[in-house]
Design a protein around this motif. Structure first.
Motif, mmCIF file in Angstrom:
data_model
loop_
_atom_site.group_PDB
_atom_site.id
_atom_site.type_symbol
_atom_site.label_atom_id
_atom_site.label_comp_id
_atom_site.label_asym_id
_atom_site.label_seq_id
_atom_site.Cartn_x
_atom_site.Cartn_y
_atom_site.Cartn_z
ATOM 1 N N LEU A 1 40.521 -9.035 -32.960
ATOM 2 C CA LEU A 1 41.443 -9.323 -31.982
ATOM 3 C C LEU A 1 40.609 -9.477 -30.648
ATOM 4 N N ILE A 2 39.872 -10.513 -30.301
ATOM 5 C CA ILE A 2 38.952 -11.088 -29.469
ATOM 6 C C ILE A 2 39.351 -11.928 -28.323
ATOM 7 N N GLY A 3 39.055 -11.474 -26.957
ATOM 8 C CA GLY A 3 39.247 -12.418 -25.884
ATOM 9 C C GLY A 3 37.802 -12.532 -24.987
ATOM 10 N N THR B 1 40.545 -17.096 -26.742
ATOM 11 C CA THR B 1 41.185 -15.891 -27.728
ATOM 12 C C THR B 1 40.876 -16.225 -29.104
ATOM 13 N N TRP B 2 40.157 -15.536 -29.831
ATOM 14 C CA TRP B 2 39.787 -15.591 -31.065
ATOM 15 C C TRP B 2 40.441 -14.857 -32.107
ATOM 16 N N CYS B 3 40.904 -15.372 -32.986
ATOM 17 C CA CYS B 3 41.834 -14.768 -34.287
ATOM 18 C C CYS B 3 41.261 -15.070 -35.523
ATOM 19 N N PRO B 4 40.135 -14.911 -35.920
ATOM 20 C CA PRO B 4 39.553 -15.129 -37.217
ATOM 21 C C PRO B 4 40.182 -14.539 -38.227
ATOM 22 N N PRO B 5 40.252 -15.100 -39.431
ATOM 23 C CA PRO B 5 40.827 -14.395 -40.572
ATOM 24 C C PRO B 5 40.130 -13.032 -40.935
#
Length: 479
Positions: free
Chosen positions: A413-415, A453-457
């Motif tokens: 969960l990356i910002g 906002t990065w939400c990779p699998p």
């Protein structure tokens, strides 16, 4: 059809015009389809086949700024990637937050195909083995944390489950359960939060893009500032002094009859509060008779790299947890609430709401296959490891690009927050970077106008992470 597409693009632009004045577009929830940057991207990047489908899409679907008119057409999805009609693979770090186990996960697909042949539907008044098995599994995932962070009694454990077809519906059920069990109706929630798009959900939500000009919302919905150190209204200057938590306690004290505090344990931007933040609010809820409801619809199922549920990052036991999105494996709409045993008694005589697809064997099958895949492939551990890897790479990138104001993460969960040299939100720059990344094969969401906002699998690898950071670097260089 090219002329139809041109008409569609022009029509998109015209919708933002009233006379000679263009109103300001609210970009707090993400990139919108009214912007010049979107039109420039589409004009240079979209092929004839996609243009034809986009024109038809715009003709038949209701228009709204975060959906139709859309920006591209997909023909497939697999693993980390979505695939457009040009055959271009785009790394999907958005995924509407449903793709914890990757797109078209073969284990989930196989389980659903088998279940489709056996029993695709279960009507009200009946149950089925898959629905019961999933309920037992969800309860088991909460057991250890519950014993460690409550008085240990059975009534304080999260042992009761109810399914709905979507997260917004589960929010509605959670609010109704809070009313039934407390005899109260008031709530406290956070500004800038999102809990769904229905009227009850936007009433407790805190984003103007959904609330403004919509008319009367639910009564009794108080809001508090979120625990955002970067923009703290209590002037904590980047080092949270917990005034935000004490303000929630203050409202509870003054109202005296609040049914529930409902919040995301970690906001999707993300805001990552201190452990003490939720301890203060949990204690205040207990003191004034309010429930604590955690909405972790978008970021549950191992994403934070610390337990299967997001609230397990904190030393508190909520009264209700709302799950959704990825629970259906990115294929079946599936959501659930998980509630304390003591809340079951008060609800026995009430019909809170039974949805047509409540105990869906297809949804339960998808959820069971998803959870099993996460456990069998150690994806919670991978989320933790890869989150740390992303942080190291992105913080190194920050040293080269002053526009990167802050990088933060809880697992995957990356910002990545962008600001101007004057300290203002770099809203236009953020959008330009997004479309530059899209052209290079990376999709993600912008939140609050300036947080990438990065939400990779959770299946993401280091090679894929390196590729994503490289794309971001190239796109920042274009500014």
């Amino acid at each position: 059809m090219k002329s139809a597409f041109k008409t569609f693009v022009k029509g998109t632009a015209r919708r933002s015009i009233s006379g000679a004045k263009t109103p300001e577009v609210d970009r707090s929830e993400g990139d919108v389809n009214l912007s010049a940057h979107r039109n420039e991207f589409m004009a240079s990047h979209i092929g004839d086949e996609a243009k034809e489908v986009l024109a038809e899409d715009a003709k038949y679907f209701l228009h709204q700024t975060l959906s139709t008119p859309c920006m591209n057409v997909l023909k497939g999805c697999q693993g980390v990637n979505i695939i457009d009609t040009e055959g271009r693979e785009i790394m999907d770090f958005h995924g509407n937050s449903v793709h914890q186990v990757g797109h078209a996960n073969p284990d989930v697909v196989a389980a659903l195909k088998k279940q489709l042949d056996e029993m695709p539907f279960c009507p009200r008044r009946y149950t089925n083995p898959k629905a019961v098995e999933l309920a037992k599994k969800i309860v088991s995932l909460a057991a250890d944390h519950g014993k460690a962070h409550s008085d240990g009694s059975d009534e304080e454990q999260l042992t009761r489950v109810l399914y709905t077809p979507g997260g917004t519906s589960s929010i509605g059920i959670a609010l109704k359960l809070a009313r039934i069990t407390t005899g109260r109706f008031k709530t406290i929630s956070m500004w800038e939060s999102f809990h769904g798009a229905s009227l009850d959900a936007i009433s407790i939500g805190g984003e103007s893009v959904f609330r403004k000009n919509i008319g009367p919302l639910m009564p009794g919905t108080s809001h508090a500032p979120p625990p955002n150190e970067q923009e703290c209204v209590f002037n904590c200057n980047g080092n949270c002094n917990l005034s935000c938590a004490k303000y929630v306690e203050y409202i509870l004290e003054k109202e005296q009859d609040v049914a529930a505090v409902i919040a995301e344990p970690i906001r999707w931007t993300p805001y990552i509060p201190k452990d003490e933040y939720w301890k203060i609010i949990r204690k205040a809820c207990d003191k004034y008779g309010a429930l604590l409801i955690f909405d972790e619809i978008p970021n549950s199922l191992g994403r934070t790299g610390n337990g299967m549920f997001t609230y397990q990052n904190f030393s508190v036991q909520p009264d209700i947890v709302v799950l959704g999105k990825g629970l259906g494996g990115g294929i079946v709409p599936m959501s659930a609430i998980l509630a304390k045993e003591k809340l079951n008694e008060a609800a026995k005589i009430h019909a809170m709401g039974h949805y047509t697809h409540e105990k869906t064997p297809m949804g339960a099958t998808a959820a069971l296959a998803t959870i099993k895949y996460i456990e069998d492939n150690n994806l919670v551990a991978n989320a933790k490891e890869m989150g740390e890897y992303f942080l190291s790479k992105l913080r190194a990138l920050k040293e080269d690009f002053p526009i990167i104001h802050n990088v933060r993460a809880a697992g995957l969960l990356i910002g990545i927050e962008l600001r101007t040299p004057e300290g203002l939100k770099a809203t236009d720059e953020s959008e330009r970077v997004l479309y530059s990344c899209l052209k290079r094969g990376l999709s993600y969401k912008i939140t609050t106008g300036n947080v990438l906002t990065w939400c990779p699998p959770l299946i993401i690898t280091k090679d894929q992470a390196d590729k994503a950071v490289s794309i971001l670097r190239e796109s920042l260089e274009e500014l």
